[in-house]
Design a protein around this motif. Structure first.
Motif, PDB file in Angstrom:
ATOM      1  N   MET A  16       0.740  -1.385   0.371  1.00  0.00           N
ATOM      2  CA  MET A  16      -0.497  -0.305   0.178  1.00  0.00           C
ATOM      3  C   MET A  16       0.843   0.933  -0.114  1.00  0.00           C
ATOM      4  O   MET A  16       0.195   2.703  -0.087  1.00  0.00           O
ATOM      5  CB  MET A  16      -1.095  -0.222   1.414  1.00  0.00           C
ATOM      6  N   SER A  17       2.080   1.076  -0.170  1.00  0.00           N
ATOM      7  CA  SER A  17       3.265   2.449   0.176  1.00  0.00           C
ATOM      8  C   SER A  17       2.895   3.239  -1.291  1.00  0.00           C
ATOM      9  O   SER A  17       2.859   2.609  -2.251  1.00  0.00           O
ATOM     10  CB  SER A  17       4.290   2.088   0.479  1.00  0.00           C
ATOM     11  N   GLY A  18       3.446   4.803  -0.592  1.00  0.00           N
ATOM     12  CA  GLY A  18       3.251   5.769  -1.853  1.00  0.00           C
ATOM     13  C   GLY A  18       1.761   5.861  -2.068  1.00  0.00           C
ATOM     14  O   GLY A  18       0.583   6.048  -0.913  1.00  0.00           O
ATOM     15  N   GLU A  19       1.268   6.324  -3.169  1.00  0.00           N
ATOM     16  CA  GLU A  19       0.099   6.983  -3.484  1.00  0.00           C
ATOM     17  C   GLU A  19      -1.116   5.700  -2.728  1.00  0.00           C
ATOM     18  O   GLU A  19      -1.996   6.897  -2.477  1.00  0.00           O
ATOM     19  CB  GLU A  19      -0.492   6.219  -5.184  1.00  0.00           C
ATOM     20  N   PRO A  20      -1.201   4.592  -2.946  1.00  0.00           N
ATOM     21  CA  PRO A  20      -2.764   4.207  -1.880  1.00  0.00           C
ATOM     22  C   PRO A  20      -3.013   4.933  -0.743  1.00  0.00           C
ATOM     23  O   PRO A  20      -3.564   5.399  -0.371  1.00  0.00           O
ATOM     24  CB  PRO A  20      -2.106   2.503  -2.223  1.00  0.00           C
ATOM     25  N   ILE A  21      -1.911   4.459   0.153  1.00  0.00           N
ATOM     26  CA  ILE A  21      -1.966   4.882   1.298  1.00  0.00           C
ATOM     27  C   ILE A  21      -1.726   6.242   1.883  1.00  0.00           C
ATOM     28  O   ILE A  21      -2.510   6.658   2.409  1.00  0.00           O
ATOM     29  CB  ILE A  21      -0.571   4.432   1.958  1.00  0.00           C
ATOM     30  N   GLU A  22      -2.257   7.295   0.616  1.00  0.00           N
ATOM     31  CA  GLU A  22      -1.717   8.849   1.094  1.00  0.00           C
ATOM     32  C   GLU A  22      -3.140   8.411   0.532  1.00  0.00           C
ATOM     33  O   GLU A  22      -3.492   9.066   1.159  1.00  0.00           O
ATOM     34  CB  GLU A  22      -0.935   9.563   0.069  1.00  0.00           C
ATOM     35  N   VAL A  24      -5.681   6.607   1.442  1.00  0.00           N
ATOM     36  CA  VAL A  24      -6.482   6.190   2.836  1.00  0.00           C
ATOM     37  C   VAL A  24      -6.807   7.367   3.973  1.00  0.00           C
ATOM     38  O   VAL A  24      -7.604   7.592   3.979  1.00  0.00           O
ATOM     39  CB  VAL A  24      -5.557   4.982   2.603  1.00  0.00           C
ATOM     40  N   LYS A  25      -5.730   7.909   3.499  1.00  0.00           N
ATOM     41  CA  LYS A  25      -5.255   9.069   5.092  1.00  0.00           C
ATOM     42  C   LYS A  25      -6.214  10.506   3.859  1.00  0.00           C
ATOM     43  O   LYS A  25      -6.718  10.615   5.202  1.00  0.00           O
ATOM     44  CB  LYS A  25      -3.619   9.590   4.830  1.00  0.00           C
ATOM     45  N   ASN A  26      -5.607  10.725   3.066  1.00  0.00           N
ATOM     46  CA  ASN A  26      -6.820  11.709   2.899  1.00  0.00           C
ATOM     47  C   ASN A  26      -8.228  11.241   2.466  1.00  0.00           C
ATOM     48  O   ASN A  26      -8.831  12.243   3.233  1.00  0.00           O
ATOM     49  CB  ASN A  26      -5.714  11.651   0.780  1.00  0.00           C
ATOM     50  N   GLY A  27      -8.402  10.071   2.480  1.00  0.00           N
ATOM     51  CA  GLY A  27     -10.199   9.491   2.104  1.00  0.00           C
ATOM     52  C   GLY A  27     -10.715   9.461   3.761  1.00  0.00           C
ATOM     53  O   GLY A  27     -11.428  10.248   4.319  1.00  0.00           O
ATOM     54  N   VAL A  28     -10.136   9.321   4.440  1.00  0.00           N
ATOM     55  CA  VAL A  28     -10.448   9.762   5.736  1.00  0.00           C
ATOM     56  C   VAL A  28     -10.919  11.009   6.282  1.00  0.00           C
ATOM     57  O   VAL A  28     -11.472  11.003   7.070  1.00  0.00           O
ATOM     58  CB  VAL A  28      -9.587   8.182   7.212  1.00  0.00           C
ATOM     59  N   VAL A 159     -19.475  -7.514  -0.900  1.00  0.00           N
ATOM     60  CA  VAL A 159     -17.513  -6.719  -1.351  1.00  0.00           C
ATOM     61  C   VAL A 159     -17.896  -6.369  -2.130  1.00  0.00           C
ATOM     62  O   VAL A 159     -18.614  -6.884  -3.295  1.00  0.00           O
ATOM     63  CB  VAL A 159     -17.040  -8.548  -1.147  1.00  0.00           C
ATOM     64  N   VAL A 160     -17.127  -5.550  -2.470  1.00  0.00           N
ATOM     65  CA  VAL A 160     -16.621  -4.621  -3.115  1.00  0.00           C
ATOM     66  C   VAL A 160     -15.083  -4.137  -4.444  1.00  0.00           C
ATOM     67  O   VAL A 160     -14.501  -3.989  -3.332  1.00  0.00           O
ATOM     68  CB  VAL A 160     -17.218  -2.583  -3.393  1.00  0.00           C
ATOM     69  N   SER A 161     -14.641  -4.013  -5.293  1.00  0.00           N
ATOM     70  CA  SER A 161     -13.653  -3.750  -5.893  1.00  0.00           C
ATOM     71  C   SER A 161     -13.420  -3.036  -6.351  1.00  0.00           C
ATOM     72  O   SER A 161     -14.179  -2.168  -6.904  1.00  0.00           O
ATOM     73  CB  SER A 161     -13.314  -4.896  -7.041  1.00  0.00           C
ATOM     74  N   LEU A 162     -12.162  -2.172  -6.978  1.00  0.00           N
ATOM     75  CA  LEU A 162     -11.581  -0.907  -7.396  1.00  0.00           C
ATOM     76  C   LEU A 162     -10.759  -1.901  -8.575  1.00  0.00           C
ATOM     77  O   LEU A 162      -9.723  -2.370  -7.912  1.00  0.00           O
ATOM     78  CB  LEU A 162     -10.892   0.247  -6.405  1.00  0.00           C
ATOM     79  N   ASP A 163     -10.682  -1.715  -9.666  1.00  0.00           N
ATOM     80  CA  ASP A 163      -9.929  -1.870 -10.507  1.00  0.00           C
ATOM     81  C   ASP A 163      -8.259  -1.495  -9.838  1.00  0.00           C
ATOM     82  O   ASP A 163      -7.524  -2.283 -10.718  1.00  0.00           O
ATOM     83  CB  ASP A 163     -10.712  -1.340 -11.966  1.00  0.00           C
ATOM     84  N   THR A 164      -8.137  -0.347  -9.372  1.00  0.00           N
ATOM     85  CA  THR A 164      -6.985   0.746  -9.113  1.00  0.00           C
ATOM     86  C   THR A 164      -7.440   0.407  -8.112  1.00  0.00           C
ATOM     87  O   THR A 164      -8.307   1.009  -7.372  1.00  0.00           O
ATOM     88  CB  THR A 164      -6.524   1.559 -10.413  1.00  0.00           C
ATOM     89  N   ALA A 165      -6.051   0.725  -7.570  1.00  0.00           N
ATOM     90  CA  ALA A 165      -5.558   1.008  -5.928  1.00  0.00           C
ATOM     91  C   ALA A 165      -5.029   2.553  -5.605  1.00  0.00           C
ATOM     92  O   ALA A 165      -3.535   2.760  -4.924  1.00  0.00           O
ATOM     93  CB  ALA A 165      -4.845   0.547  -5.412  1.00  0.00           C
ATOM     94  N   ASP A 166      -5.078   3.048  -7.147  1.00  0.00           N
ATOM     95  CA  ASP A 166      -4.778   4.761  -7.542  1.00  0.00           C
ATOM     96  C   ASP A 166      -5.191   6.124  -6.056  1.00  0.00           C
ATOM     97  O   ASP A 166      -6.842   5.293  -5.689  1.00  0.00           O
ATOM     98  CB  ASP A 166      -4.790   5.297  -8.480  1.00  0.00           C
ATOM     99  N   GLY A 171     -10.918   7.501  -3.331  1.00  0.00           N
ATOM    100  CA  GLY A 171     -11.084   8.522  -2.320  1.00  0.00           C
ATOM    101  C   GLY A 171     -12.975   8.560  -2.943  1.00  0.00           C
ATOM    102  O   GLY A 171     -13.934   8.470  -1.938  1.00  0.00           O
ATOM    103  N   LYS A 172     -12.810   7.011  -4.009  1.00  0.00           N
ATOM    104  CA  LYS A 172     -14.560   7.138  -4.204  1.00  0.00           C
ATOM    105  C   LYS A 172     -14.882   6.571  -3.453  1.00  0.00           C
ATOM    106  O   LYS A 172     -16.576   6.100  -2.889  1.00  0.00           O
ATOM    107  CB  LYS A 172     -14.649   6.875  -5.807  1.00  0.00           C
ATOM    108  N   PHE A 173     -13.938   5.126  -2.769  1.00  0.00           N
ATOM    109  CA  PHE A 173     -14.777   4.677  -1.786  1.00  0.00           C
ATOM    110  C   PHE A 173     -14.806   4.695  -0.956  1.00  0.00           C
ATOM    111  O   PHE A 173     -16.239   5.314   0.336  1.00  0.00           O
ATOM    112  CB  PHE A 173     -13.618   3.125  -1.597  1.00  0.00           C
TER     113      PHE A 173
END
Length: 212
Positions: A16-22, A24-28, A159-166, A171-173
């Motif tokens: 999750m490092s890099g864009e995905p974790i950032e 998630v933080k922003n999403g919360v 269960v929902v899925s995202l095609d990419t963890a970008d 953000g949409k999730f």
């Protein structure tokens, strides 16, 4: 006051490092800001964050929205999903007030799980513990192609899925989670009814595929 407990289980493993974790933080953060604008949510919703990588930990106990302070997240290690399920079971057991003959307890908790990988621990004992808890509703999100939806389907039907963890997808999730918490808090406040089906929540955005 009956609280609506919401538990976020967030994958903070190395992938999750890099864009995905950032994201998630922003999403919360965006989620908390939005929910603070919602009069029903600010009254009833209480949030907890549990992260899981090589171990699971509750980084924020069940907290009201006004006092909620997000902490920094770092992505490292592997994916102890079983330990996270065990931990959230323990926290629900200890933090959520039960209904007794004398008093109405809290509403049944909502649980949102987000992972981009597959469990690296022996996760079935954790699943068994989790299944014992009376949870209103659990949604699991498979972020990107590395997540295994068949594992998540054993945890919950939803269960929902995202095609990419970008950042856009994640953000949409979180926007959808925000809307779902908002709708649920309105429902429990106004109608005294708990959500139990995916179709009672707002329809997911197009980035979220519902896994059948």
């Amino acid at each position: 006051m009956r609280r609506l407990p919401v538990y976020l289980l967030l994958d903070t493993s190395g992938s999750m490092s890099g864009e995905p974790i950032e994201a998630v933080k922003n999403g919360v953060q965006v989620m908390i800001s939005s929910l603070r604008q919602n009069p029903q949510a600010i009254e009833t919703a209480f949030l907890s964050v549990i992260t899981f990588d090589s171990a699971a930990q509750q980084i924020i106990p069940l907290t009201d929205l006004a006092s909620f302070q997000m902490v920094d997240l770092r992505a490292t290690g592997v994916t102890a999903l079983g330990e996270a399920l065990k931990l959230v079971s323990n926290r629900i057991e200890n933090e959520v007030a039960k209904t007794t003959t004398e008093q109405k307890g809290d509403w049944k908790p909502l649980v949102f799980i987000m992972t981009d990988g597959v469990p690296t621990d022996d996760w079935l004992p954790g699943l068994a513990e989790f299944k014992k808890q009376r949870v209103a509703f659990t949604v699991a999100c498979a972020a990107g192609s590395g997540a295994d939806t068949t594992v998540l389907k054993q945890i919950t039907e939803n269960v929902v899925s995202l095609d990419t963890a970008d950042s856009a997808s994640i953000g949409k999730f979180f926007q959808w989670v925000t809307a779902s918490i908002g709708v649920t808090s309105t429902k429990v406040e106004d109608a005294g009814k708990e959500i139990s089906l995916l179709k009672e929540l707002p329809p997911p955005p197009s980035e979220l595929n519902i896994v059948v």
